[in-house]
Design a protein around this motif. Structure first.
Motif, PDB file in Angstrom:
ATOM      1  N   GLY A   1     -23.638 -25.534  -1.923  1.00 15.66           N
ATOM      2  CA  GLY A   1     -23.547 -26.865  -2.498  1.00 15.66           C
ATOM      3  C   GLY A   1     -24.861 -27.602  -2.387  1.00 15.66           C
ATOM      4  N   GLN A   2     -25.768 -27.391  -3.346  1.00 14.88           N
ATOM      5  CA  GLN A   2     -27.092 -28.018  -3.340  1.00 14.88           C
ATOM      6  C   GLN A   2     -27.149 -28.977  -4.523  1.00 14.88           C
ATOM      7  OE1 GLN A   2     -27.867 -26.942  -0.411  1.00 14.88           O
ATOM      8  NE2 GLN A   2     -29.702 -25.744  -0.726  1.00 14.88           N
ATOM      9  N   TRP A   3     -26.867 -30.261  -4.300  1.00 16.00           N
ATOM     10  CA  TRP A   3     -26.673 -31.165  -5.428  1.00 16.00           C
ATOM     11  C   TRP A   3     -27.917 -31.954  -5.787  1.00 16.00           C
ATOM     12  CZ3 TRP A   3     -22.434 -32.064  -1.606  1.00 16.00           C
ATOM     13  CH2 TRP A   3     -21.401 -31.138  -1.794  1.00 16.00           C
ATOM     14  N   CYS A   4     -28.614 -32.493  -4.803  1.00 15.98           N
ATOM     15  CA  CYS A   4     -29.800 -33.293  -5.141  1.00 15.98           C
ATOM     16  C   CYS A   4     -30.720 -33.383  -3.936  1.00 15.98           C
ATOM     17  CB  CYS A   4     -29.381 -34.703  -5.582  1.00 15.98           C
ATOM     18  SG  CYS A   4     -30.758 -35.742  -6.112  1.00 15.98           S
ATOM     19  N   ALA A   5     -32.003 -33.161  -4.166  1.00 12.60           N
ATOM     20  CA  ALA A   5     -33.039 -33.338  -3.144  1.00 12.60           C
ATOM     21  C   ALA A   5     -33.939 -34.495  -3.572  1.00 12.60           C
ATOM     22  CB  ALA A   5     -33.859 -32.060  -2.970  1.00 12.60           C
ATOM     23  N   VAL A   6     -34.300 -35.354  -2.624  1.00 11.94           N
ATOM     24  CA  VAL A   6     -35.042 -36.571  -2.942  1.00 11.94           C
ATOM     25  C   VAL A   6     -36.289 -36.647  -2.067  1.00 11.94           C
ATOM     26  CG1 VAL A   6     -34.927 -39.096  -3.142  1.00 11.94           C
ATOM     27  CG2 VAL A   6     -32.838 -37.714  -3.415  1.00 11.94           C
TER      28      VAL A   6
ATOM     29  N   LEU B   1     -23.711 -31.549 -18.575  1.00 12.49           N
ATOM     30  CA  LEU B   1     -22.749 -30.456 -18.491  1.00 12.49           C
ATOM     31  C   LEU B   1     -22.925 -29.498 -19.667  1.00 12.49           C
ATOM     32  CD1 LEU B   1     -19.492 -32.274 -17.388  1.00 12.49           C
ATOM     33  CD2 LEU B   1     -21.019 -30.891 -16.010  1.00 12.49           C
ATOM     34  N   ASN B   2     -22.803 -28.247 -19.373  1.00  9.71           N
ATOM     35  CA  ASN B   2     -22.879 -27.208 -20.398  1.00  9.71           C
ATOM     36  C   ASN B   2     -21.488 -26.587 -20.528  1.00  9.71           C
ATOM     37  OD1 ASN B   2     -23.243 -24.905 -21.937  1.00  9.71           O
ATOM     38  ND2 ASN B   2     -25.226 -24.394 -21.032  1.00  9.71           N
ATOM     39  N   GLU B   3     -20.881 -26.723 -21.689  1.00 13.12           N
ATOM     40  CA  GLU B   3     -19.503 -26.244 -21.871  1.00 13.12           C
ATOM     41  C   GLU B   3     -19.394 -24.737 -21.702  1.00 13.12           C
ATOM     42  OE1 GLU B   3     -18.177 -27.595 -25.618  1.00 13.12           O
ATOM     43  OE2 GLU B   3     -18.087 -29.718 -25.048  1.00 13.12           O
ATOM     44  N   GLN B   4     -20.508 -24.022 -21.819  1.00 17.64           N
ATOM     45  CA  GLN B   4     -20.456 -22.577 -21.697  1.00 17.64           C
ATOM     46  C   GLN B   4     -20.499 -22.121 -20.242  1.00 17.64           C
ATOM     47  OE1 GLN B   4     -23.699 -21.167 -24.091  1.00 17.64           O
ATOM     48  NE2 GLN B   4     -22.609 -21.484 -26.015  1.00 17.64           N
ATOM     49  N   GLU B   5     -20.846 -23.024 -19.326  1.00 22.54           N
ATOM     50  CA  GLU B   5     -20.901 -22.655 -17.921  1.00 22.54           C
ATOM     51  C   GLU B   5     -19.485 -22.585 -17.345  1.00 22.54           C
ATOM     52  OE1 GLU B   5     -25.178 -24.187 -16.320  1.00 22.54           O
ATOM     53  OE2 GLU B   5     -23.580 -25.667 -16.451  1.00 22.54           O
ATOM     54  N   ASN B   6     -19.331 -21.789 -16.292  1.00 20.36           N
ATOM     55  CA  ASN B   6     -18.013 -21.635 -15.706  1.00 20.36           C
ATOM     56  C   ASN B   6     -17.623 -22.881 -14.910  1.00 20.36           C
ATOM     57  OD1 ASN B   6     -19.135 -21.479 -13.067  1.00 20.36           O
ATOM     58  ND2 ASN B   6     -19.486 -19.274 -13.333  1.00 20.36           N
ATOM     59  N   GLU B   7     -16.387 -22.888 -14.447  1.00 19.48           N
ATOM     60  CA  GLU B   7     -15.842 -24.082 -13.796  1.00 19.48           C
ATOM     61  C   GLU B   7     -16.613 -24.430 -12.533  1.00 19.48           C
ATOM     62  OE1 GLU B   7     -11.591 -25.630 -11.902  1.00 19.48           O
ATOM     63  OE2 GLU B   7     -11.693 -23.779 -13.066  1.00 19.48           O
ATOM     64  N   HIS B   8     -17.032 -23.421 -11.764  1.00 19.94           N
ATOM     65  CA  HIS B   8     -17.789 -23.677 -10.535  1.00 19.94           C
ATOM     66  C   HIS B   8     -19.084 -24.411 -10.833  1.00 19.94           C
ATOM     67  CE1 HIS B   8     -19.670 -23.074  -6.629  1.00 19.94           C
ATOM     68  NE2 HIS B   8     -20.704 -22.536  -7.249  1.00 19.94           N
ATOM     69  N   HIS B   9     -19.804 -23.942 -11.863  1.00 21.23           N
ATOM     70  CA  HIS B   9     -21.070 -24.574 -12.205  1.00 21.23           C
ATOM     71  C   HIS B   9     -20.840 -25.977 -12.765  1.00 21.23           C
ATOM     72  CE1 HIS B   9     -23.056 -20.403 -12.310  1.00 21.23           C
ATOM     73  NE2 HIS B   9     -23.570 -21.083 -11.310  1.00 21.23           N
ATOM     74  N   GLN B  10     -19.803 -26.165 -13.537  1.00 20.58           N
ATOM     75  CA  GLN B  10     -19.520 -27.499 -14.058  1.00 20.58           C
ATOM     76  C   GLN B  10     -19.221 -28.471 -12.927  1.00 20.58           C
ATOM     77  OE1 GLN B  10     -17.132 -28.353 -17.331  1.00 20.58           O
ATOM     78  NE2 GLN B  10     -17.959 -26.776 -18.669  1.00 20.58           N
ATOM     79  N   THR B  11     -18.477 -28.006 -11.919  1.00 23.14           N
ATOM     80  CA  THR B  11     -18.191 -28.866 -10.771  1.00 23.14           C
ATOM     81  C   THR B  11     -19.474 -29.248 -10.050  1.00 23.14           C
ATOM     82  OG1 THR B  11     -16.008 -27.869 -10.466  1.00 23.14           O
ATOM     83  CG2 THR B  11     -16.959 -29.019  -8.577  1.00 23.14           C
ATOM     84  N   GLY B  12     -20.373 -28.282  -9.844  1.00 20.87           N
ATOM     85  CA  GLY B  12     -21.648 -28.574  -9.191  1.00 20.87           C
ATOM     86  C   GLY B  12     -22.464 -29.579  -9.972  1.00 20.87           C
ATOM     87  N   ALA B  13     -22.487 -29.431 -11.300  1.00 21.29           N
ATOM     88  CA  ALA B  13     -23.237 -30.362 -12.141  1.00 21.29           C
ATOM     89  C   ALA B  13     -22.659 -31.767 -12.062  1.00 21.29           C
ATOM     90  CB  ALA B  13     -23.238 -29.875 -13.589  1.00 21.29           C
ATOM     91  N   MET B  14     -21.343 -31.891 -12.031  1.00 17.01           N
ATOM     92  CA  MET B  14     -20.715 -33.207 -11.967  1.00 17.01           C
ATOM     93  C   MET B  14     -20.985 -33.890 -10.633  1.00 17.01           C
ATOM     94  SD  MET B  14     -17.106 -32.241 -13.851  1.00 17.01           S
ATOM     95  CE  MET B  14     -16.400 -33.896 -13.739  1.00 17.01           C
ATOM     96  N   ILE B  15     -20.943 -33.128  -9.534  1.00 13.48           N
ATOM     97  CA  ILE B  15     -21.255 -33.715  -8.228  1.00 13.48           C
ATOM     98  C   ILE B  15     -22.719 -34.124  -8.174  1.00 13.48           C
ATOM     99  CG2 ILE B  15     -21.299 -33.321  -5.736  1.00 13.48           C
ATOM    100  CD1 ILE B  15     -18.996 -31.386  -6.063  1.00 13.48           C
ATOM    101  N   ALA B  16     -23.600 -33.317  -8.783  1.00 11.14           N
ATOM    102  CA  ALA B  16     -25.020 -33.667  -8.823  1.00 11.14           C
ATOM    103  C   ALA B  16     -25.239 -34.971  -9.576  1.00 11.14           C
ATOM    104  CB  ALA B  16     -25.823 -32.536  -9.471  1.00 11.14           C
TER     105      ALA B  16
END
Length: 261
Positions: free
Chosen positions: A119-124, A8-23
């Motif tokens: 919502g693109q969280w992880c590709a495998v 997580l990057n504290e400087q990113e906005n809430e939307h991006h933080q949510t995406g990072a956490m789901i990823a």
């Protein structure tokens, strides 16, 4: 035990933080699914293992768990969260991301919203080593997982799972050259260390799965349920903002992974 990227990057906005956490949840789910899958599936073909991992992930990565751990409105409860070998159509990708591709992409497993490109969280990508696995095929998948995060598709993270590596591996590939797991890890590092405009290559991981033996990993589990997982990932950024890559090794016995020293 597993600290998946992206951080997580504290400087990113809430939307991006949510995406990072789901990823991060998606990567952890994949890790736990490999820990839970019966050993027999790792000895079958690539599609059989892929189908079982998909099944395990579907039971572990649900909107209820995401909403409980992230936030109330993280995902729509009617949304499909995981698909296997479904496509991100080239026309949609071109329209929304300016992606110039001759056709759709088909990652083996996607944690995503299949009806949009938000919502693109992880590709495998999965690959099971065989006598027909060439160096070029491995490198093509290494390039693909890097493109998923650093290209215009914008996945938060991606993982390349390479299965069926023997203990103390020496692989006969292509024109007779011999390669080891360390060589494959070097190919991976060489690909992801190529300069990227957005620096997102640190969200790519390589997982190499092999069978182990009790005496070699200093445990005494059920011999029929032993896997070794070598994980190559970006641990951190150094003082010059360069990515620092490392390998961790886990052992699995009785469906549990533990980090080896």
């Amino acid at each position: 035990m597993l600290r998946p990227t992206p951080y997580l990057n504290e400087q990113e906005n809430e939307h991006h933080q949510t995406g990072a956490m789901i990823a991060r949840m998606a990567v952890s789910t994949l890790f736990n699914a490999i820990g839970s899958a019966p050993m027999s599936y790792f000895r079958l073909g690539e599609r059989d293992m892929q189908a079982e991992i998909y099944h395990q992930c579907r039971t572990k990565f649900t909107y209820q768990k995401i909403i409980r751990e992230i936030e109330v409105n993280a995902v729509d409860r009617n949304q499909i969260l995981i698909t296997a070998e479904s496509s991100k159509a080239a026309s949609i990708a071109r329209q929304h991301f300016g992606l110039n591709r001759p056709g759709p992409i088909y990652p083996d497993l996607m944690f995503h919203d299949p009806f949009s490109l938000n919502g693109q969280w992880c590709a495998v990508e999965f690959k099971r080593m065989s006598q027909n696995t060439t160096e070029n095929k491995i490198k093509a998948d290494l390039r693909a997982v890097n493109e998923y995060v650093s290209g215009n598709l914008g996945f938060w993270s991606s993982v390349f799972v390479l299965n069926n590596i023997p203990i103390h591996p020496i692989l006969q590939i292509g024109n007779g050259d011999r390669h080891t797991v360390n060589t494959i890890a070097d190919w991976f590092r060489a690909e992801i260390e190529n300069p990227r405009p957005d620096g997102r290559s640190r969200y790519v991981e390589l997982w190499i799965i092999e069978e182990g033996r009790p005496l070699e990993i200093n445990i005494n589990p059920n011999e029929e349920d032993i896997l070794i997982l070598h994980r190559v990932f970006c641990e951190e950024l150094d003082n010059n903002n360069r990515e620092v890559w490392r390998m961790q090794t886990y052992s699995r016995s009785r469906s549990r992974f533990r980090l080896l020293p």
